[in-house]
Scaffold this motif. Structure first.
Motif, short mmCIF file in Angstrom:
data_model
loop_
_atom_site.label_atom_id
_atom_site.label_comp_id
_atom_site.label_asym_id
_atom_site.label_seq_id
_atom_site.Cartn_x
_atom_site.Cartn_y
_atom_site.Cartn_z
N HIS A 64 45.58 117.41 -0.89
CA HIS A 64 44.95 116.72 0.24
C HIS A 64 45.82 116.85 1.49
O HIS A 64 46.62 115.98 1.81
CB HIS A 64 44.70 115.25 -0.10
CG HIS A 64 43.75 114.59 0.85
ND1 HIS A 64 42.90 113.59 0.46
CD2 HIS A 64 43.52 114.78 2.17
CE1 HIS A 64 42.17 113.19 1.49
NE2 HIS A 64 42.54 113.90 2.55
N HIS A 66 45.73 118.17 5.66
CA HIS A 66 44.97 118.61 6.84
C HIS A 66 45.89 119.49 7.68
O HIS A 66 46.85 119.01 8.28
CB HIS A 66 44.51 117.42 7.67
CG HIS A 66 43.53 116.53 6.97
ND1 HIS A 66 42.17 116.64 7.15
CD2 HIS A 66 43.71 115.52 6.09
CE1 HIS A 66 41.55 115.72 6.41
NE2 HIS A 66 42.46 115.03 5.75
N LYS A 151 34.42 119.05 0.25
CA LYS A 151 34.73 117.71 0.72
C LYS A 151 33.58 117.23 1.59
O LYS A 151 33.05 118.00 2.40
CB LYS A 151 36.02 117.78 1.57
CG LYS A 151 36.32 116.59 2.51
CD LYS A 151 37.06 115.50 1.79
CE LYS A 151 37.48 114.36 2.72
NZ LYS A 151 38.65 114.67 3.53
N HIS A 239 41.73 109.43 -1.47
CA HIS A 239 42.53 108.34 -0.86
C HIS A 239 41.95 106.94 -1.06
O HIS A 239 41.68 106.22 -0.11
CB HIS A 239 42.79 108.62 0.63
CG HIS A 239 41.61 108.90 1.50
ND1 HIS A 239 40.49 108.12 1.53
CD2 HIS A 239 41.40 109.88 2.40
CE1 HIS A 239 39.65 108.62 2.39
NE2 HIS A 239 40.18 109.68 2.94
N ASP A 312 47.39 113.12 1.68
CA ASP A 312 46.51 112.98 2.85
C ASP A 312 47.31 113.14 4.14
O ASP A 312 47.17 112.36 5.07
CB ASP A 312 45.72 111.66 2.85
CG ASP A 312 44.61 111.66 3.91
OD1 ASP A 312 44.33 112.73 4.49
OD2 ASP A 312 44.04 110.59 4.16
ZN ZN Z 1 42.19 113.33 4.52
#
Ligand code: ZN
Length: 446
Positions: A64, A66, A151, A239, A312
């Motif tokens: 996870h 970004h 996702k 998350h 995340d």
């Molecule tokens: Zn995320």
């Protein structure tokens, strides 16, 4: 006679399938060929000795992350994120389909992602794609092109080019993905429940927390479970913050519903009680909740209801975090923790009696399983020779100046953490080598 191995690692403490033991590990061509009791392998052209003050872990897999390149490279890029990952003991990460331009919702956009990443990655990188309204027909081509899964959001993603799906659209996507054998990762906050409360503004953390109560997550998790029950597609809750949702997930799994869930280091380490008003470095969604909630998330890991722990890592510029105004309404919601996730989790896990075998399951083996990467996440014959060398009894104070992601804003600044990553080995090579050596991974292997 040619050497059987080009590298032998002798570790006084290696974590193999949950247990710690002295092991000699034989590597050839970047792959583990043998895992034997200490001292039982012949010498090789290269030998790495790891003494008893450090533990050899499988390289961590962070499913996870970004990375905002292309398009928002000033927020974060492949070079900076993957260097931070390597420094944090991560050898494989999977990139999320939003926060870049274009978002990864078509095969053309995947090609743009791959072109941006090529030659810039210090660890191995795979890609999730997005399921958004109107791209149902793109899911199979994206799967064929090698994405590891998909996702979607049930609430506003904060990004106009990645709109949320309805519960009906989530079911449609799950039905398609079931046929492909691909998971659907769901940001489980309910748009309807959030809209009924309205956005928070201002410096008070309590106001921000009240704008994203547990119920916003609980409703969405229930919708995810029912969609998975109906379609039999694998739904994965990303998350998770609300511990209220754990009994629902446990119950669904007992009934055979294909649902899994992850939480993140910040939900396991930080508490709402300690967040000062204006401290927007702590803003993420769903939000960090009370200390009692945190303890229940640890129970979820202990009981196996929570499968994995991933960062995340959600970067932005420092200006977007509104550190000056401290306004929780306008600040970017996201915490960047690629480099710190392992010590953050270990600091807390150790206090609660968990072992490094538990941590390796949460942060290496199960994220690799979620992403369908059969060669990653374990120290075992046939797996890639990816390792993290971790000194679990050393400690350090977090200095943002030493963080390698692009904008070193962190809620952990000044925190004392237990456990130091001494080094990271990717397919048999120390990552400190002079140039990026990561591969772009596709479904079914490298
Ligand atoms: Zn995320």
């Amino acid at each position: 006679m040619a050497d059987a191995f080009d590298l032998v690692i002798r570790a006084a403490r290696a974590v193999c399938d949950g247990a710690e033991a002295a092991r000699s590990i034989g590597v050839a061509g970047g792959r583990i060929l043998a895992v034997e009791p200490a001292g039982s392998l012949p010498p090789a052209p290269r030998v790495i000795e790891i003494g008893p003050d450090a533990v050899l872990l499988p390289g961590l897999v962070d499913s996870h992350v970004h990375i905002c390149e292309p398009g928002n490279t000033e927020w974060e890029g492949f070079a900076t994120a993957t260097r931070a990952a390597a420094a944090g003991g991560i050898t494989t990460l999977v990139d999320m389909p939003l926060d870049s331009v274009p978002t990864t919702v078509s095969v053309d956009a995947l090609h743009a992602k791959r072109a941006a990443a090529e030659g810039r990655c210090w660890v191995d990188v795979g890609f999730w794609a997005g399921a958004v309204p109107g791209n149902l027909g793109e899911l199979a081509p994206l799967h064929e092109a090698g994405v590891l899964g998909f996702k979607c959001f049930l609430a506003d993603s904060g990004s106009d080019d990645f709109p949320p799906v309805s519960t009906g659209q989530m079911e449609q996507a799950l039905s398609v993905l079931r046929g492909l054998g691909s998971p659907l990762l769901v940001h489980a906050e309910s748009a309807e429940a959030a809209a009924a409360i309205g956005e928070a503004s201002g410096r008070r953390y309590a106001d921000y927390l009240a704008s994203r109560p547990r119920g916003v997550e609980n409703l969405a998790v229930a919708q995810v479970i029912e969609a998975a029950r109906k379609t039999r597609g694998h739904a994965h809750v990303v998350h998770l913050s609300s511990s209220d949702a754990l009994p629902m997930i446990a119950s669904a799994r007992r009934e055979g519903v294909p649902v899994t869930a992850e939480t993140c280091p910040h939900y396991l380490a930080l508490t709402a009680e300690e967040i000062a008003d204006g401290a927007t470095a702590f803003k993420c969604s769903p939000p960090i909740r009370e200390a009692a909630n945190r303890e229940l998330l640890w129970d979820g890991l202990r009981d196996g209801v929570l499968d994995l722990v991933v960062s995340d890592h959600s970067p932005s510029t420092a200006a977007m975090k509104e550190l000056g105004s401290g306004d929780f309404g306008t600040a970017w919601g996201g915490i960047s923790s690629l480099q710190l996730g392992l010590p953050v989790v270990w600091t807390q896990a150790h206090r609660r009696g968990f072992s490094l075998g538990d941590v390796a399951a949460w942060m290496a083996q199960r994220p690799a399983q979620l992403a369908g990467l059969p060669g990653k996440g374990r120290i075992a014959p046939g797996y890639d020779a990816d390792f993290c060398v971790f000194a679990p009894d050393e400690s350090f104070t977090v200095d943002p100046a030493r963080l390698l992601h692009r904008h070193p804003v962190t809620p952990y600044a000044g925190h004392r953490l237990q456990g130091v990553v001494r080094g990271t080995i990717l397919r048999g090579e120390p990552v400190e080598a002079a140039r990026p050596g990561g591969w772009l991974l596709a479904r079914g292997g490298a």
